[in-house]
Write a protein that holds these residues in place. Structure first.
Motif, mmCIF file in Angstrom:
data_model
loop_
_atom_site.group_PDB
_atom_site.id
_atom_site.type_symbol
_atom_site.label_atom_id
_atom_site.label_comp_id
_atom_site.label_asym_id
_atom_site.label_seq_id
_atom_site.Cartn_x
_atom_site.Cartn_y
_atom_site.Cartn_z
ATOM 1 N N TYR A 119 13.532 5.757 0.713
ATOM 2 C CA TYR A 119 14.755 5.183 0.598
ATOM 3 C C TYR A 119 14.759 3.723 1.056
ATOM 4 N N ARG A 120 13.855 3.137 2.053
ATOM 5 C CA ARG A 120 13.790 1.949 2.290
ATOM 6 C C ARG A 120 13.376 0.792 1.138
ATOM 7 N N TYR A 121 12.290 1.363 0.115
ATOM 8 C CA TYR A 121 11.775 0.776 -0.568
ATOM 9 C C TYR A 121 12.334 0.724 -1.863
ATOM 10 N N PHE A 122 12.730 2.129 -2.214
ATOM 11 C CA PHE A 122 13.377 2.390 -3.650
ATOM 12 C C PHE A 122 14.474 2.674 -3.747
ATOM 13 N N GLY A 123 15.539 2.760 -2.478
ATOM 14 C CA GLY A 123 16.851 3.208 -2.449
ATOM 15 C C GLY A 123 17.030 4.823 -2.657
ATOM 16 N N GLY A 124 16.003 5.573 -2.845
ATOM 17 C CA GLY A 124 16.135 6.990 -2.868
ATOM 18 C C GLY A 124 15.061 7.342 -4.160
ATOM 19 N N LEU A 125 15.021 8.693 -4.542
ATOM 20 C CA LEU A 125 14.448 9.321 -5.656
ATOM 21 C C LEU A 125 14.747 8.451 -7.085
ATOM 22 N N ILE A 177 11.910 14.416 -2.643
ATOM 23 C CA ILE A 177 11.601 13.604 -1.891
ATOM 24 C C ILE A 177 10.588 14.075 -0.737
ATOM 25 N N ASN A 178 10.494 15.212 -0.398
ATOM 26 C CA ASN A 178 9.684 15.735 0.763
ATOM 27 C C ASN A 178 8.201 16.035 0.182
ATOM 28 N N LYS A 179 8.225 16.243 -0.996
ATOM 29 C CA LYS A 179 6.885 16.723 -1.849
ATOM 30 C C LYS A 179 6.243 15.269 -2.025
ATOM 31 N N ILE A 180 6.974 14.230 -2.555
ATOM 32 C CA ILE A 180 6.490 12.994 -2.910
ATOM 33 C C ILE A 180 5.938 12.369 -1.335
ATOM 34 N N ALA A 181 6.688 12.285 -0.354
ATOM 35 C CA ALA A 181 6.283 11.791 0.842
ATOM 36 C C ALA A 181 5.026 12.611 1.404
ATOM 37 N N ARG A 182 4.924 13.937 1.307
ATOM 38 C CA ARG A 182 3.842 14.671 1.940
ATOM 39 C C ARG A 182 2.498 14.368 0.838
ATOM 40 N N THR A 183 2.667 14.192 -0.208
ATOM 41 C CA THR A 183 1.609 13.844 -1.227
ATOM 42 C C THR A 183 1.219 12.734 -1.066
ATOM 43 N N ALA A 184 1.994 11.501 -0.718
ATOM 44 C CA ALA A 184 1.659 10.163 -0.477
ATOM 45 C C ALA A 184 1.183 10.009 0.838
ATOM 46 N N ARG A 244 0.616 -1.265 0.038
ATOM 47 C CA ARG A 244 0.015 0.029 -0.064
ATOM 48 C C ARG A 244 0.871 1.273 -0.005
ATOM 49 N N SER A 245 1.948 1.284 0.795
ATOM 50 C CA SER A 245 2.742 2.380 0.884
ATOM 51 C C SER A 245 3.480 2.781 -0.452
ATOM 52 N N GLU A 246 4.080 1.649 -0.992
ATOM 53 C CA GLU A 246 4.988 1.439 -2.500
ATOM 54 C C GLU A 246 3.883 2.189 -3.536
ATOM 55 N N THR A 247 2.611 1.829 -3.331
ATOM 56 C CA THR A 247 1.577 2.071 -4.476
ATOM 57 C C THR A 247 1.144 3.516 -4.219
ATOM 58 N N GLN A 248 1.191 3.924 -3.081
ATOM 59 C CA GLN A 248 0.873 5.427 -2.723
ATOM 60 C C GLN A 248 2.195 6.374 -2.909
ATOM 61 N N LEU A 249 3.261 5.799 -2.790
ATOM 62 C CA LEU A 249 4.628 6.825 -3.406
ATOM 63 C C LEU A 249 4.628 6.913 -4.710
ATOM 64 N N ILE A 250 4.327 5.521 -5.453
ATOM 65 C CA ILE A 250 4.085 5.676 -6.952
ATOM 66 C C ILE A 250 3.033 6.584 -7.587
#
Length: 56
Positions: free
Chosen positions: A44-50, A29-36, A6-12
């Motif tokens: 960083y944990r799921y994708f290794g970074g931006l 990074i911050n904008k993506i996290a805030r939007t998701a 669910r978190s991966e999908t939200q980030l994508i």
């Protein structure tokens, strides 16, 4: 496991939303996290970074 997916999908989806609404130059990074609605550490944990997230 479901929370991970669910978190991966939200980030994508957040990346897609930002690109569609504001353009690629506004990706960060911050904008993506805030939007998701997720912690930026998950990028960083799921994708290794931006770069890893964008490559998906």
């Amino acid at each position: 496991m479901m929370e991970l997916k669910r978190s991966e999908t939200q980030l994508i989806e957040a990346v897609s939303t930002i690109i569609t609404e504001e353009g690629f130059s506004k990706i960060g990074i911050n904008k993506i996290a805030r939007t998701a609605g997720c912690d930026k550490v998950l990028i960083y944990r799921y994708f290794g970074g931006l770069d890893g997230l964008i490559a998906v």
